[in-house]
Write a protein that holds these residues in place. Sequence first.
Motif, PDB file in Angstrom:
ATOM      1  N   ILE A 192      40.846  18.155 -43.556  1.00 47.77           N
ATOM      2  CA  ILE A 192      39.787  18.759 -44.486  1.00 47.77           C
ATOM      3  C   ILE A 192      39.787  20.405 -45.083  1.00 47.77           C
ATOM      4  CG2 ILE A 192      37.350  19.134 -44.839  1.00 47.77           C
ATOM      5  CD1 ILE A 192      36.789  16.632 -43.251  1.00 47.77           C
TER       6      ILE A 192
ATOM      7  N   PHE B  63      43.610  11.874 -43.537  1.00 47.90           N
ATOM      8  CA  PHE B  63      42.224  11.316 -43.250  1.00 47.90           C
ATOM      9  C   PHE B  63      42.025  10.049 -43.115  1.00 47.90           C
ATOM     10  CE2 PHE B  63      37.716  11.242 -43.980  1.00 47.90           C
ATOM     11  CZ  PHE B  63      37.170  12.071 -42.904  1.00 47.90           C
TER      12      PHE B  63
ATOM     13  N   PHE C 121      35.762  12.386 -48.060  1.00 48.78           N
ATOM     14  CA  PHE C 121      36.753  13.546 -47.896  1.00 48.78           C
ATOM     15  C   PHE C 121      36.751  14.233 -49.621  1.00 48.78           C
ATOM     16  CE2 PHE C 121      41.105  15.110 -49.087  1.00 48.78           C
ATOM     17  CZ  PHE C 121      41.438  15.802 -47.794  1.00 48.78           C
TER      18      PHE C 121
ATOM     19  N   TYR D 174      40.453  15.859 -34.943  1.00 50.27           N
ATOM     20  CA  TYR D 174      41.685  15.855 -35.633  1.00 50.27           C
ATOM     21  C   TYR D 174      41.227  15.779 -37.290  1.00 50.27           C
ATOM     22  CZ  TYR D 174      44.678  14.175 -31.752  1.00 50.27           C
ATOM     23  OH  TYR D 174      45.416  14.243 -30.753  1.00 50.27           O
ATOM     24  N   MET D 175      40.096  15.288 -37.601  1.00 49.32           N
ATOM     25  CA  MET D 175      39.595  15.075 -39.101  1.00 49.32           C
ATOM     26  C   MET D 175      39.571  16.461 -39.525  1.00 49.32           C
ATOM     27  SD  MET D 175      37.152  11.656 -38.854  1.00 49.32           S
ATOM     28  CE  MET D 175      37.672  10.205 -39.084  1.00 49.32           C
TER      29      MET D 175
ATOM     30  N   PHE E 139      28.825  14.824 -42.307  1.00 43.42           N
ATOM     31  CA  PHE E 139      29.977  14.271 -41.371  1.00 43.42           C
ATOM     32  C   PHE E 139      29.123  13.281 -40.418  1.00 43.42           C
ATOM     33  CE2 PHE E 139      32.777  14.280 -37.635  1.00 43.42           C
ATOM     34  CZ  PHE E 139      33.757  13.509 -38.146  1.00 43.42           C
TER      35      PHE E 139
ATOM     36  N   PHE F 232      33.156  18.993 -35.498  1.00 44.15           N
ATOM     37  CA  PHE F 232      34.477  19.125 -35.387  1.00 44.15           C
ATOM     38  C   PHE F 232      34.626  20.144 -34.196  1.00 44.15           C
ATOM     39  CE2 PHE F 232      34.261  18.694 -39.897  1.00 44.15           C
ATOM     40  CZ  PHE F 232      34.505  17.224 -40.155  1.00 44.15           C
TER      41      PHE F 232
ATOM     42  N   ALA G 275      35.883   6.883 -46.104  1.00 46.89           N
ATOM     43  CA  ALA G 275      36.733   8.011 -45.780  1.00 46.89           C
ATOM     44  C   ALA G 275      37.053   8.793 -47.167  1.00 46.89           C
ATOM     45  CB  ALA G 275      38.075   7.548 -45.089  1.00 46.89           C
TER      46      ALA G 275
ATOM     47  N   ILE H 224      38.090  12.472 -33.735  1.00 48.73           N
ATOM     48  CA  ILE H 224      36.957  13.485 -34.559  1.00 48.73           C
ATOM     49  C   ILE H 224      37.273  14.621 -34.914  1.00 48.73           C
ATOM     50  CG2 ILE H 224      34.668  14.288 -34.531  1.00 48.73           C
ATOM     51  CD1 ILE H 224      33.959  11.541 -32.837  1.00 48.73           C
TER      52      ILE H 224
ATOM     53  N   ILE I 113      49.365  14.993 -38.987  1.00 48.73           N
ATOM     54  CA  ILE I 113      48.089  15.802 -38.443  1.00 48.73           C
ATOM     55  C   ILE I 113      48.424  17.208 -38.107  1.00 48.73           C
ATOM     56  CG2 ILE I 113      46.112  16.204 -36.842  1.00 48.73           C
ATOM     57  CD1 ILE I 113      46.309  13.097 -36.403  1.00 48.73           C
TER      58      ILE I 113
ATOM     59  N   ILE J 124      43.542   8.520 -39.754  1.00 48.23           N
ATOM     60  CA  ILE J 124      42.835   8.838 -38.617  1.00 48.23           C
ATOM     61  C   ILE J 124      41.453   8.027 -38.648  1.00 48.23           C
ATOM     62  CG2 ILE J 124      41.338  10.534 -37.409  1.00 48.23           C
ATOM     63  CD1 ILE J 124      43.102  12.717 -38.750  1.00 48.23           C
ATOM     64  N   THR J 125      40.788   7.645 -39.925  1.00 46.23           N
ATOM     65  CA  THR J 125      39.661   6.750 -39.932  1.00 46.23           C
ATOM     66  C   THR J 125      40.119   5.365 -39.604  1.00 46.23           C
ATOM     67  OG1 THR J 125      38.824   8.111 -41.856  1.00 46.23           O
ATOM     68  CG2 THR J 125      37.858   6.097 -41.205  1.00 46.23           C
TER      69      THR J 125
END
Length: 500
Positions: free
Chosen positions: A379, A396, A468, A374-375, A444, A90, A464, A372, A57, A399-400
Amino acid sequence: MIKSREKHQISLFSAVLLCCTCMVGSGWLFSSQLVAQNAGNYAFLSWIVAAVIIIGIGTCLSAVVTQHPHRGATTRMSAISHNAMFGIPFAFANWFGIAVVIATEAQATTQYLAPFLGKGIMHNGSLSITGKAIGVGLLCLYLLINWYGLKLLSRVNNIITVLKIFTPLFVITILLVSHIDISNFTQIDNSSYSSKDIITAIVTSGMIYSFNGFQVIASFASEIKNPKKNIPLTIIISVLIVLAFYLLLQFTFMAAVPKEMLTHGWVGVNMDSPIVGLTMVLGLNFLMLLLLADSVIAPSAVGYTYLGTSSRMLFAMSKEKQAPGFLSRHINPKRGFSVPSMMVNFTIAVIFLLQAQSWAGLMVIVTMLHLIGYMAAPISMSALNPKTKPFGLIIFIIITILMMTVPAHDILLSNIVITTLSVGYMIIHGRKHIKESLMFGSPFLLFLWSVYFSHSMIIASILAVIFFLFVTHSRYVDTCRHYRNKQRQQPHPTEKIAQT
């Protein structure tokens, strides 16, 4: 001249110490017991997996902020790669999560002091009125430290970091010398734990909460010397240092637990204050004062650092028209922060402290908000540099999957918070552009709710991938940027009000 002297003050050494400070907060006093309970002997592997994920990340994050080293870059990533409307969930998650941490650390310190300050500090597991008054006093102390600027913050932080690292290392050394039983790892049946527990422990045991300090450096991106080189180095070096610390702590704790406490396995090891409780059981009472002193220093250092970080986040949101314009004004060159942003975050921290019930109760919801936030990194990285899209997609999805290990109630609560804030923003700032608000602000939010209702890691992973690839597609990104450029030609809503 003042402005030039203030710019780029933080060296690589100070930046690493800054991140380490935020990653060795109140979590070190609880995490070793929680990980042992949730992962058994797989605890060490769980820490390593968590560190690898965090570095992944961090790689995405550094790829964005090194190209755009803006103040409060953590909350501006999606606005930079797409637009403010797309990035608002985010931004709210990042900012909101950090703001809650400030209150959490102040509350943790107050709880640790409770045995010495008297029974009136705690009432039925929560802070009493007196306890909350002490917590608010600590928040005022965090404000004063930040008030005197970045130079003082760096100097104080360097000293505090040395003390924070010395205390647990000293305690670990005493435990290693006084009582270590390697058979603890072999005589306990570990068959009840599985590979799924390794992943679940990353969230439920506070690993994400403990490692979250890695992203602090992104908020200071505009004040780092040689950001292109030092930001990624800072993240990697600090995470590896803290990983080594937590692995050593985990081994020491699990090897020092007396046999009589393991009759029901690692699940049966359940102390309110694990490290302090362990030293008392082993008769090492002379460590009590040192541990209690560190329990004040460690959370407080995280608290005052995050207060500065969150003010920069709010400043960045204001610059991207995601918050009122006055929050990006009044930057004092001697203090290095926006005074209105600092005061807003201080007020929010006070409110959360007064409403909170316990440290443990806030940890998981804070972790969900962090995930959330971090996503945005993979992206934005993939949108800015399409060549990095395969790596961004992997991060991604990971993280999901971590989000799916969060208890359903906490996912629901975080979704409600983020949806409420985002929809409120879209109603106020996007009421004249309903089509654009839905196009950029809703994808999102729909993804978050679809993950909540999926109840399956496989389905969530498929969702995801779909989400994405959609939001990083060149046509969608170009549409977002076209709208962003059009909006930037218009005055900020707050400025319109001021002119009126």
